[in-house]
Structures are given as C-alpha cells and as structure tokens.
Design a protein around this motif. Structure first.
Motif, mmCIF file in Angstrom:
data_model
loop_
_atom_site.group_PDB
_atom_site.id
_atom_site.type_symbol
_atom_site.label_atom_id
_atom_site.label_comp_id
_atom_site.label_asym_id
_atom_site.label_seq_id
_atom_site.Cartn_x
_atom_site.Cartn_y
_atom_site.Cartn_z
ATOM 1 N N VAL A 19 1.062 -1.321 0.004
ATOM 2 C CA VAL A 19 0.098 -0.042 -0.103
ATOM 3 C C VAL A 19 0.941 1.246 -0.104
ATOM 4 C CG1 VAL A 19 -1.856 1.177 1.136
ATOM 5 C CG2 VAL A 19 -1.710 -1.276 1.274
ATOM 6 N N PRO A 20 0.843 2.094 -1.142
ATOM 7 C CA PRO A 20 2.003 3.124 -1.275
ATOM 8 C C PRO A 20 2.164 4.009 0.034
ATOM 9 C CG PRO A 20 0.193 3.333 -3.087
ATOM 10 C CD PRO A 20 -0.143 2.230 -2.060
ATOM 11 N N ASN A 21 1.243 4.344 0.839
ATOM 12 C CA ASN A 21 1.370 5.214 1.924
ATOM 13 C C ASN A 21 2.264 4.443 3.200
ATOM 14 O OD1 ASN A 21 -0.774 3.634 2.911
ATOM 15 N ND2 ASN A 21 -2.144 5.361 2.979
ATOM 16 N N LEU A 22 2.299 3.531 3.060
ATOM 17 C CA LEU A 22 3.363 2.656 3.848
ATOM 18 C C LEU A 22 4.682 2.864 3.527
ATOM 19 C CD1 LEU A 22 1.797 -1.119 4.258
ATOM 20 C CD2 LEU A 22 2.407 0.660 6.079
ATOM 21 N N GLY A 23 4.982 3.510 2.249
ATOM 22 C CA GLY A 23 6.352 3.660 1.711
ATOM 23 C C GLY A 23 7.154 4.759 2.493
ATOM 24 N N LYS A 24 8.355 4.698 2.797
ATOM 25 C CA LYS A 24 8.839 5.783 3.464
ATOM 26 C C LYS A 24 9.256 6.903 2.812
ATOM 27 C CE LYS A 24 13.510 4.019 3.004
ATOM 28 N NZ LYS A 24 14.683 3.337 3.776
ATOM 29 N N TYR A 25 8.761 7.038 1.612
ATOM 30 C CA TYR A 25 8.933 8.545 0.853
ATOM 31 C C TYR A 25 7.684 8.808 0.174
ATOM 32 C CZ TYR A 25 13.975 7.716 1.568
ATOM 33 O OH TYR A 25 15.220 7.751 2.151
ATOM 34 N N HIS A 26 6.539 8.145 0.660
ATOM 35 C CA HIS A 26 5.214 8.492 0.089
ATOM 36 C C HIS A 26 4.686 10.119 0.245
ATOM 37 C CE1 HIS A 26 1.452 7.675 -1.588
ATOM 38 N NE2 HIS A 26 0.624 8.338 -0.334
ATOM 39 N N MET A 27 4.958 10.290 1.525
ATOM 40 C CA MET A 27 4.369 12.079 1.466
ATOM 41 C C MET A 27 5.610 12.987 2.017
ATOM 42 S SD MET A 27 1.142 11.989 1.766
ATOM 43 C CE MET A 27 0.431 13.251 2.696
ATOM 44 N N THR A 28 5.384 14.146 1.551
ATOM 45 C CA THR A 28 6.477 15.164 1.815
ATOM 46 C C THR A 28 6.557 15.220 3.602
ATOM 47 O OG1 THR A 28 6.176 16.482 -0.256
ATOM 48 C CG2 THR A 28 6.935 17.761 1.783
ATOM 49 N N ALA A 29 7.897 15.204 3.823
ATOM 50 C CA ALA A 29 8.268 15.302 5.388
ATOM 51 C C ALA A 29 9.716 15.609 5.545
ATOM 52 C CB ALA A 29 8.007 13.835 5.831
ATOM 53 N N CYS A 30 9.666 15.836 7.059
ATOM 54 C CA CYS A 30 11.002 16.347 7.448
ATOM 55 C C CYS A 30 11.940 15.092 7.497
ATOM 56 C CB CYS A 30 10.953 16.796 8.689
ATOM 57 S SG CYS A 30 12.574 17.314 9.532
ATOM 58 N N ILE A 31 13.029 15.159 7.124
ATOM 59 C CA ILE A 31 14.230 13.883 7.322
ATOM 60 C C ILE A 31 14.631 13.638 8.667
ATOM 61 C CG2 ILE A 31 14.618 13.781 4.931
ATOM 62 C CD1 ILE A 31 17.391 14.994 5.477
ATOM 63 N N LYS A 32 14.382 14.677 9.533
ATOM 64 C CA LYS A 32 14.973 14.783 11.054
ATOM 65 C C LYS A 32 13.931 14.559 12.049
ATOM 66 C CE LYS A 32 17.345 17.952 14.295
ATOM 67 N NZ LYS A 32 17.702 19.019 14.385
ATOM 68 N N CYS A 33 12.710 15.174 11.947
ATOM 69 C CA CYS A 33 11.731 14.502 12.856
ATOM 70 C C CYS A 33 10.551 13.817 12.231
ATOM 71 C CB CYS A 33 11.187 15.851 13.558
ATOM 72 S SG CYS A 33 10.028 17.099 12.411
#
Length: 395
Positions: free
Chosen positions: A232-246
C-alpha cells in the motif's frame, strides 16, 4: 506458467545491507514468501559473482539455481545526478565484462556501483549485451529518475524496457503520467535483508514459457506481466512530503515557501505523492489496455507485529509467521488465498487483521522523510499530532 519474480534486491556487499544477504539465506526465504524467481542483485561486484558461482548451479539461459530457487543476474547502478537504474543481465560472463567496462571508483567495495554515466550512456552500454534496463524506484526523492527529470526521455533519450515504481507508488499513481502509458511496470522489493517483511514485499507475476532469461525478456517486452504486487503506497517511507529529521508530514506548498526547511531545522524531502502530482497529465489514472492488475500487499510479519505489539524480528512475531506459513504454504497464500476461518483456527488474533487487510479497512499513518508508514487497526489509538501535515500556522 505463472512465475512470481522479485528482480531488485541487494547482496551482503551493498551498503546498509545485512551480512545475511547470501544465496543460502535468500533461497529458502524466497520460497516461503511464494516466489519462484529472484534477482541476485549487485551483479557488477566481482566478489558477489564469485559467491553466486560457488553457491548455485547454472541451469542455462541465464538462470542459476540454489535450494530450489531460481536466480537471474541483476544489479542496481547509481549514475549521473545520483539516479538509480536496474539492469537485468543474461549471464555471469556478461556481468563480468560489463563490470570491467563500467567506470566506477567503488565497484570493488559497494555492491551498488556509482558512476558518472548518464541514463542514456548506461542504456547504450548494456544494450550491447542484450541486457534489460529501466529506472529504479522512479519517483523517489533521493535517487529516483523523476526527481531530476520531468520526462523519462530526458534521462534515457530512448525507450527503456520497464519502469520500476518503488515502494511509495503504485499503478494508480503512475498511470496519471501519460508518457508512461507505453511502459511495463515492475514492482520489486529492493530488499537489503532476507527477513520475510523485506524480501518479496513487492513482486511481479509473469506469464513465461519457462524460467530463463529469454522468457524474462519476452515477458517484459510483450506485456506478459499479469499482475504487480506491492505495498500500500502510503506505507512507503517516501510517500508523503516530510522532514528527514523529525519525520513530520508537511504540506508541500508550505515546504516550498519555507525553502524545504522544517520548523525543527531539519531538511524536508518532497514526497512521491506530490512529485507525481507535479508531472501528472491526468487527475485520475488512465490505464492502458495491457496494464495488469495491481494487488496491494502488507508484509505478514508487520501485521503480526502490530497486532501483538512486538518487534517484527522478535521470536514471538517470527514464530507466529512461521506457524502460519507452515500451515498454508507461503506468505502470499496466507495474505491472499487462505480461508479466514482456517487462519482463525491457527491464530484468532491474526485472522481479523488479515480480513481487514483484504477488505482494505486497515488505516495507515503515511510514511515520509525516510520513515515507513504505520499500520493501524480500529482498536489502535489515534495517531499522534506529528503525523498531521504541518501548515503555515506551525512556522
């Protein structure tokens, strides 16, 4: 015959890979997953090619067998602009010759060689040897082809053999991009360990005359891919725009306005979901006639881990996983085919979770910024506030 194949994995020689990524460990785990064909990964690494030769029996036409599992030579190469490419190779002799010709400073150290070759140059090089080539995890923000190019032809200049979607995308997302209507899609695990929640977490079902390089090539080039299976794509770790720190999810427009910086000071990475929206021609997917079905998967061990609130590699989780697989044959059969009432007889807590997965009623906190998404069931507490996308009010 229908063959389940995972072409993109890595060996023990790749950075961030488990030392257990050896043929002797991959073969039995791949069989338990439900695969019949596995890529070797890292086939430009001379030391890994030596291990493949020592650990397998060559069956001819590009296929190497060990413990009842068939392997085909594959590799991932990092080219110009840090773009990753997947290559499927006819045999070890060709792999060694291509490795010798590839200009790369790290190919004796890392299973994934780095080179300054452009996509077009790599395509011309490997086509001399009848290899197949396409972009790896095409939409991902660090090393996907679309992070640097708006068109696949800007990267390769000519038509490549396939497009690998990656863990954070599926057919429904990719078929919003009109230029991809002529390309077959591959879904592969990119596994760095032989754990059952990694190996084969994405795979392809191909219609083939036999298991051989010739049949692989024919199947990919003549639309004989009968199904793509993937997360399911939203399980992927780059699916959404997000901070790589928090790992906070951030509205992409807000991220742009703040020069891709998070309020915590971390860097923000554009998600696959938003990147596809930037290059998409269609609001809804338009699947070409040859496009096969896409079947969403969730690793069985992760479902068990969530239900029992135990680590995915703990004895509890792995023991239940093994019991289910021993009872029904393969993980794929447990997830998709086995009657829920029979699963209930094995484990009454897992059966409802698998039923919920099949019905598509499992909730997921989307992944982003390098963190995988989190599975939620109805009885699971609401996600924490940091999973909610940040708006301008947060800055």
């Amino acid at each position: 015959m229908l063959v389940n194949a995972d072409f993109h994995i890595h060996s023990c020689f790749s950075s961030a890979s488990s030392k257990d990524m050896l043929i002797k460990n991959m073969a039995p785990k791949a069989k338990l997953k439900g695969l019949q064909l596995l890529g070797t990964g890292d086939a430009f690494h001379p030391g890994w090619l030596d291990i493949i030769e020592e650990s397998t029996t060559y069956l001819g036409d590009g296929i190497y067998e060990s413990n009842g599992m068939d392997f085909v030579l594959t590799t991932e190469v990092e080219g110009k602009h840090r773009i990753h490419h997947v290559i499927i190779i006819p045999n070890i002799e060709i792999a060694r010759e291509l490795s010798d010709r590839l200009v790369s400073k790290n190919k004796l150290v890392d299973g994934r060689p780095r080179t300054n070759y452009s996509g077009a140059e790599l395509l011309e090089l490997v086509r001399e040897y009848d290899c197949l080539i396409g972009p790896a995890h095409a939409f991902t923000p660090w090393t996907g082809m679309y992070k640097s190019y708006d068109s696949i032809y800007d990267c390769y200049e000519k038509k490549v053999d396939f497009v690998e979607l990656g863990l954070s995308a599926d057919t429904f997302m990719a078929d919003r991009v009109s230029e991809l209507k002529d390309f077959p899609f591959l879904t592969n695990s990119d596994a760095h360990s032989p754990w059952p929640h990694r190996l084969g977490r994405e795979f392809n079902a191909l219609e083939m005359e036999d298991i051989s390089f010739s049949s692989i090539k024919y199947a990919i080039k003549h639309n004989k891919i009968k199904a793509n299976y993937g997360l399911v794509p939203n399980l992927g770790k780059y699916h959404m725009t997000a901070c790589i720190k928090c790992y906070k999810l951030i509205d992409p427009l807000v991220a742009k306005e703040n020069k891709m910086k998070c309020g915590c000071g971390g860097r923000v990475k554009k998600g696959v979901d938003y990147r596809i929206s930037e290059i998409a021609d269609y609001a809804e997917p338009k699947h070409p006639d040859f496009r096969p079905k896409y079947v969403h998967l969730m690793p069985l061990a992760e479902l068990i881990s969530t239900v029992y609130d135990k680590g995915v590699t703990t004895k509890t989780v792995q023991g239940i996983w093994q019991k289910l697989v021993d009872s029904f044959g393969t993980e794929i059969d447990v997830l998709i085919n086995s009657p829920i009432c029979e699963i209930m007889n094995i484990d009454s807590k897992i059966a409802p979770a698998i039923e919920s997965f099949r019905k598509g009623t499992i909730n997921v906190i989307p992944g982003g910024g390098g963190k995988y998404g989190q599975i939620l069931f109805d009885e699971t507490p609401e996600p924490k506030k940091e999973a909610k996308p940040i708006t301008l009010d947060d800055f």
